[in-house]
Design a protein around this motif. Structure first.
Motif: not given
Length: 347
Positions: A156-160
């Protein structure tokens, strides 16, 4: 980084985004250090801006409806997306995307795609994930879980861009304020110190400025009269101080009104009403067809009226926005809409 004339950092504009549930509202409370939204709030029908401070830095926090709120019509969602942009002009310094770290859903994973569609394809460069946790848990262990053990959180955080921060659902816990502010400021600085913008944010800014100019012209006589009264009461430095204070107050009032009522928003509202009427009329006519031509006309009229009302839900109920955006401005969107949209011919 932009600065004010006196050298201090300008107000940070933070667009808080939620997928579903209460996370974005808990985050807003946490940033501002006060209970803006009660713990029972899980969705928002409109868009709201609240001002305050985060670790001593002035911030404006903009909330809109959750991205996956099923109770909002397409017309209203579009209206509130526009309004949130108007409240955040010329653009947000950061998008803070809030999730509950214990309740990551498939919709949460898809939020990044919808953000690009609604705010602009490069908006994720200005985005950070904010993960809500409950109680007095060890933050070091939680961060280790996010980085190393929970693959769905890491994905999830890798998308940001891998940017994330943990925040306590209890807004009274102020221990991480400075760390959050530092992360936001470093992200903004890494992007050149400016805010995010796009064609639609520029459109919002143009329409708000045009509305501001219009309102200033309408109130010019009122302002001149107030200045004349001040000149009778005050002398020299005190007069300048009073004029500056009055001008700033009027400017804030006009800006707040222009942000929630301008040509861009009125166009969106008109389209919502029109679409609702057409869809309602068609559905009503189909329902009435079983009773023959007379039934089609009768039910078509009723369906159009009901549909127009449904389309009109694009108009947000801003019952507490007046208090949070412009304490001195008695704004009533319903009266503004009726007077400007129906009563007066637009030029």
């Amino acid at each position: 980084m932009d600065t004010r004339k006196k050298g201090g950092a300008i107000e940070l504009r933070l667009m808080v985004v939620g997928s579903s549930g209460p996370s974005q509202f808990l985050l807003t409370n946490s940033i501002l250090g006060r209970e803006v939204f009660s713990k029972d709030v899980t969705s928002l029908s409109g868009s709201i801006k609240n001002n305050g401070e985060l670790a001593g830095r002035r911030v404006a926090v903009i909330n809109g409806p959750n991205i996956y709120d099923k109770d909002i019509s397409k017309a209203k969602r579009k209206m509130e997306l526009r309004r949130s942009k108007c409240l955040c002009i010329p653009g947000p310094h950061a998008f803070l995307v809030a999730f509950d770290m214990e309740k990551i859903s498939p919709n949460d994973v898809r939020t990044s795609r919808l953000m690009r569609e609604r705010f602009g394809r490069h908006c994720l460069r200005h985005a950070m994930v904010l993960l809500a946790y409950e109680g007095n848990q060890d933050r070091t262990a939680l961060e280790d879980r996010v980085k190393k053990r929970d693959w769905h959180l890491r994905e999830l955080i890798e998308k940001y861009g891998g940017r994330f921060h943990l925040f306590n659902k209890n807004w009274r816990d102020r221990s991480q304020d400075r760390e959050l502010l530092k992360k936001i400021e470093l992200m903004v600085a890494s992007l050149g110190g400016g805010c995010f913008s796009s064609r639609t944010f520029q459109k919002a800014e143009d329409c708000v400025k045009k509305e501001e100019n219009k309102l200033r012209k309408q109130r010019a006589a009122e302002i001149e009269k107030a200045w004349a009264e001040m000149e009778k009461q005050y002398m020299e430095e005190e007069l300048y101080f009073q004029k500056d204070a009055y001008t700033a107050n009027i400017g804030a009032e006009i800006r707040a009104q222009a942000e929630i009522d301008n040509s861009w928003l009125r166009t969106s509202l008109a389209r919502g009403l029109g679409t609702g009427f057409v869809v309602g009329a068609v559905m009503g006519a189909l329902a009435g067809s079983i009773e023959g031509p007379g039934g089609m006309v009768f039910y078509g009229i009723i369906g159009g009226a009901v549909g127009g009302s449904a389309g009109g839900t694009a108009q947000v109920a801003i019952k507490h926005m007046d208090n949070r955006m412009a304490p001195n401005a008695r704004l009533n969107f319903n009266s503004i809409f009726i007077n400007r949209f129906f009563a007066a011919p637009r030029t």
